[in-house]
Structures are given as C-alpha cells and as structure tokens.
Design a protein around this motif. Structure first.
Motif, PDB file in Angstrom:
ATOM      1  N   VAL A 177      63.295  23.765  -8.813  1.00  0.00           N
ATOM      2  CA  VAL A 177      62.633  24.056  -7.471  1.00  0.00           C
ATOM      3  C   VAL A 177      61.205  23.456  -7.787  1.00  0.00           C
ATOM      4  O   VAL A 177      60.567  23.547  -8.806  1.00  0.00           O
ATOM      5  CB  VAL A 177      62.525  25.450  -7.375  1.00  0.00           C
ATOM      6  CG1 VAL A 177      61.459  25.931  -6.241  1.00  0.00           C
ATOM      7  CG2 VAL A 177      63.760  26.013  -6.981  1.00  0.00           C
ATOM      8  N   LEU A 197      57.541  23.367  -5.654  1.00  0.00           N
ATOM      9  CA  LEU A 197      56.512  24.165  -4.712  1.00  0.00           C
ATOM     10  C   LEU A 197      55.374  23.690  -4.837  1.00  0.00           C
ATOM     11  O   LEU A 197      54.787  23.286  -5.698  1.00  0.00           O
ATOM     12  CB  LEU A 197      56.823  25.716  -4.994  1.00  0.00           C
ATOM     13  CG  LEU A 197      57.753  26.538  -4.507  1.00  0.00           C
ATOM     14  CD1 LEU A 197      57.627  27.985  -5.157  1.00  0.00           C
ATOM     15  CD2 LEU A 197      58.095  26.622  -3.225  1.00  0.00           C
ATOM     16  N   LEU A 242      57.886  32.115  -1.618  1.00  0.00           N
ATOM     17  CA  LEU A 242      59.566  31.750  -1.844  1.00  0.00           C
ATOM     18  C   LEU A 242      60.475  32.823  -1.434  1.00  0.00           C
ATOM     19  O   LEU A 242      61.388  32.827  -0.790  1.00  0.00           O
ATOM     20  CB  LEU A 242      59.500  30.879  -2.808  1.00  0.00           C
ATOM     21  CG  LEU A 242      61.003  30.396  -3.006  1.00  0.00           C
ATOM     22  CD1 LEU A 242      61.240  29.220  -1.828  1.00  0.00           C
ATOM     23  CD2 LEU A 242      61.133  29.761  -4.378  1.00  0.00           C
ATOM     24  N   GLY A 245      60.456  34.333   2.027  1.00  0.00           N
ATOM     25  CA  GLY A 245      60.928  33.614   3.089  1.00  0.00           C
ATOM     26  C   GLY A 245      59.604  33.116   3.689  1.00  0.00           C
ATOM     27  O   GLY A 245      60.028  32.324   4.944  1.00  0.00           O
ATOM     28  N   THR A 246      58.288  33.241   3.590  1.00  0.00           N
ATOM     29  CA  THR A 246      57.598  32.572   4.272  1.00  0.00           C
ATOM     30  C   THR A 246      57.175  31.082   3.809  1.00  0.00           C
ATOM     31  O   THR A 246      56.470  30.500   4.219  1.00  0.00           O
ATOM     32  CB  THR A 246      56.104  33.357   4.146  1.00  0.00           C
ATOM     33  OG1 THR A 246      55.693  33.655   2.780  1.00  0.00           O
ATOM     34  CG2 THR A 246      56.518  34.693   4.588  1.00  0.00           C
ATOM     35  N   LEU A 247      57.674  30.855   2.633  1.00  0.00           N
ATOM     36  CA  LEU A 247      57.489  29.611   2.128  1.00  0.00           C
ATOM     37  C   LEU A 247      58.929  29.070   1.726  1.00  0.00           C
ATOM     38  O   LEU A 247      59.782  29.613   1.078  1.00  0.00           O
ATOM     39  CB  LEU A 247      56.551  29.483   0.790  1.00  0.00           C
ATOM     40  CG  LEU A 247      56.283  28.218   0.279  1.00  0.00           C
ATOM     41  CD1 LEU A 247      55.248  27.340   1.311  1.00  0.00           C
ATOM     42  CD2 LEU A 247      55.130  28.260  -1.007  1.00  0.00           C
ATOM     43  N   HIS A 248      59.127  27.714   1.915  1.00  0.00           N
ATOM     44  CA  HIS A 248      60.514  27.140   1.405  1.00  0.00           C
ATOM     45  C   HIS A 248      60.226  25.920   0.424  1.00  0.00           C
ATOM     46  O   HIS A 248      59.349  25.384   0.399  1.00  0.00           O
ATOM     47  CB  HIS A 248      61.206  26.496   2.675  1.00  0.00           C
ATOM     48  CG  HIS A 248      61.574  27.273   3.689  1.00  0.00           C
ATOM     49  ND1 HIS A 248      62.358  28.154   3.484  1.00  0.00           N
ATOM     50  CD2 HIS A 248      60.973  27.799   5.090  1.00  0.00           C
ATOM     51  CE1 HIS A 248      62.637  29.160   4.838  1.00  0.00           C
ATOM     52  NE2 HIS A 248      61.561  28.700   5.490  1.00  0.00           N
ATOM     53  N   GLU A 249      61.251  26.044  -0.478  1.00  0.00           N
ATOM     54  CA  GLU A 249      61.105  24.799  -1.581  1.00  0.00           C
ATOM     55  C   GLU A 249      60.989  23.561  -1.009  1.00  0.00           C
ATOM     56  O   GLU A 249      61.563  23.237  -0.187  1.00  0.00           O
ATOM     57  CB  GLU A 249      62.278  25.236  -2.550  1.00  0.00           C
ATOM     58  CG  GLU A 249      63.534  24.652  -1.830  1.00  0.00           C
ATOM     59  CD  GLU A 249      64.407  25.780  -1.200  1.00  0.00           C
ATOM     60  OE1 GLU A 249      65.426  25.691  -1.090  1.00  0.00           O
ATOM     61  OE2 GLU A 249      63.666  26.791  -0.766  1.00  0.00           O
ATOM     62  N   ASP A 250      60.072  22.592  -1.771  1.00  0.00           N
ATOM     63  CA  ASP A 250      59.880  21.375  -1.595  1.00  0.00           C
ATOM     64  C   ASP A 250      60.862  20.308  -2.001  1.00  0.00           C
ATOM     65  O   ASP A 250      61.295  19.119  -1.698  1.00  0.00           O
ATOM     66  CB  ASP A 250      58.424  20.652  -1.862  1.00  0.00           C
ATOM     67  CG  ASP A 250      57.383  21.786  -1.148  1.00  0.00           C
ATOM     68  OD1 ASP A 250      57.436  21.346   0.187  1.00  0.00           O
ATOM     69  OD2 ASP A 250      56.856  22.388  -1.623  1.00  0.00           O
ATOM     70  N   GLU A 266      66.911  23.643  -5.507  1.00  0.00           N
ATOM     71  CA  GLU A 266      67.859  24.766  -4.909  1.00  0.00           C
ATOM     72  C   GLU A 266      67.160  26.212  -5.075  1.00  0.00           C
ATOM     73  O   GLU A 266      67.111  26.277  -6.305  1.00  0.00           O
ATOM     74  CB  GLU A 266      68.831  24.388  -5.165  1.00  0.00           C
ATOM     75  CG  GLU A 266      70.000  25.445  -4.546  1.00  0.00           C
ATOM     76  CD  GLU A 266      71.400  25.367  -5.117  1.00  0.00           C
ATOM     77  OE1 GLU A 266      72.491  25.650  -4.479  1.00  0.00           O
ATOM     78  OE2 GLU A 266      71.658  24.584  -6.103  1.00  0.00           O
TER      79      GLU A 266
END
Length: 286
Positions: free
Chosen positions: A7, A9, A46, A49-54, A57
């Motif tokens: 991952v 971030l 992450l 759910g307020t941030l998604h991986e860049d 997975e």
C-alpha cells in the motif's frame, strides 16, 4: 481480516506509506506505534474510509461495522445519556424504520420494524449508556445534565462513551486516555479486554498498550512491521533486531575496509590486478 499489500499512502506531496504490507486478524487488539508524523493517523483514515490508497491493495470485510471517537467537541444542550445513546447507530436506524413503518400504516412492516427495534437493544439502551457514562467517571446526578454544561475534557469522555455505545466489528481509538483519570482508565482497560471485535489503538501510554494489546504494528520509514505481543514485547524484539542489524553493519564495514586496503595495495601490480578487480566488484555489490 484486514489486509494491506504494498500500500502507498500520500498526504499532499508527502509519501507516508510506501509499499506497506500487513495483516490484522479478526478479534486482535492492535497497538499502532511509530514516531510522530510517521503516518499513524493517515492509516486510521484509510481504515475508516476517509482516505483511499494511492497504490497497492487494501481489503477490509464490507460487512464490518466500524466505530471511532469523533474528534470534534460536541456543542449541544442534549442530555448526556441521550447523547451517548445516539452513538448506537443500529438502534437509531431501527427507531427511524419504526417511525417510517407507522407512517405507512403497513401492519407487516410495523411488525418487522418493532422486532428489529427489540433486536437492536431498545429495551436496555438507557442502562447501557449510563453504565458507560458512570464507568468513565461521571456521577449519577450528572447523567441527565446537558452536554454543554461539561468542560472540554468531560465532553470528550462523552464522545468516547458514544463510540463504545456503537455496535462494531472494528473499533479505532486515537489517544483514548488523554482525558481520563486513573479510575476511568482502569475501567476502560477492563471494557476493552472484554470487547470482542477488532481493536486498533494509537496511544503514547505504554502501560495502557501493555494492558490491552496483543499485536503491535510499527510504522517506520514508510513500512509496516507486525510484532506479536504488546508494546513491551515489541520494544524487546525491536531492540534485538537493531542489535543484529548493528552487528551485521559493523562486520560489513570491517570487510569493506579490508577490501579497500587490498585494492589500494595491489591494483597497480599486474600479478594481482585480476584479484584486485574482483574485489572492486565485490565492493560495488556491498
């Protein structure tokens, strides 16, 4: 199970996690540790759910219910008990469905709605909320006081009670002991030990982490390393690893010095040139 595979971030231009890999199993109580600015709060973002991986997975069971302490200071004249009860999102949803069902005059829908309300624990919601409030240090005569009548630290205790009131499979706690005295801290430790879901907690309180966690997840240099055990176990294992790394580094430096000495001595001699060149390549690899 929560899984992170390679991952990445970022926060703005800063990369906080870079190829991080880790697994958190159901029911584990995880202490998330690392220096300030390492990315602990970003990893929480992450998870919630307020941030998604860049990159990479991130997988978490879709059916898991998540609870965490709201960081904003509540501003309301709502009674403390009612404020905490509203943390039970399943109960609130059931109450809204009852109201909607009654408005339709649909007997079957109302029957299902009342059953769901009972299953959500409406009959003992007040007692559950008040047990949390008392456990966190409030007195019995404060339970109906307006939230705004309490100081900031006590209102944050109500936010903590509200998070504990919420049925959850994953509970995220960021420095939950900041506003607690010793009695409330002991009570919280006991409550968390009984908690059946997965817990991830950030805390600078070593004794608190030792008391409640059985896994430590360490963020360092953009990577995640999982250690079995509480914070003290992590410190011991980390110290052993660093000692081994230091010993390996010292041996490598000795070998480098030996190679450099050989190269400097023999690189100009035709009879030793091939051996010297071989050591140059070995030095490059090191």
């Amino acid at each position: 199970m929560i899984t992170l595979r390679n991952v990445v971030l970022r926060r703005s231009a800063k990369v906080l996690l870079d190829g991080a890999t880790a697994t958190i199993n159901p029911g584990e109580k995880v202490g998330l540790v690392g220096r300030n600015g390492a990315g602990k709060s970003t990893l929480f973002a992450l998870l919630n759910g307020t941030l998604h991986e860049d990159g990479g997975e991130f997988v978490m069971p879709a059916q898991w219910r998540m609870a965490q302490v709201a960081q904003d200071m509540p501003e309301t004249d709502q009674p403390a008990t009612d404020f905490v009860i509203e943390g039970d999102t399943a109960l609130l949803a059931a109450q809204k469905e009852v109201q909607a069902a009654e408005a339709t005059d649909d007997g079957e829908r109302m029957a299902y709605a009342y059953m769901a309300l009972h299953d959500a624990g409406a009959h003992d919601a007040q007692s559950r909320a008040q047990a949390l409030i008392l456990g966190l240090g409030f007195t019995a005569d404060q339970m109906c006081n307006p939230v705004n009548s309490f100081s900031g630290g006590w209102r944050m205790r109500l936010q903590l009670a509200r998070a504990l009131m919420c049925p959850s499979d994953l509970l995220l706690l960021d420095e939950p002991t900041n506003h607690l005295d010793l009695d409330a801290l002991v009570w919280l430790e006991s409550w968390l030990k009984r908690y059946e879901g997965t817990l991830v907690v950030i805390s600078h309180d070593r004794e608190f982490l030792d008391a409640i966690t059985n896994v430590t997840l360490h963020i360092d240099a953009g990577k995640l390393t999982r250690y079995g055990g509480n914070y003290s176990t992590f410190e011991d294992m980390r110290a052993q690893q660093m000692e081994l790394q230091q010993n390996a580094y010292a041996k490598q430096q000795d070998k480098i010095a030996h190679l450099q000495k050989f190269i400097a001595r023999f690189k100009a001699k035709a009879s030793k040139a091939k051996q010297a060149q071989s050591r140059v390549k070995a030095l490059d690899r090191m």
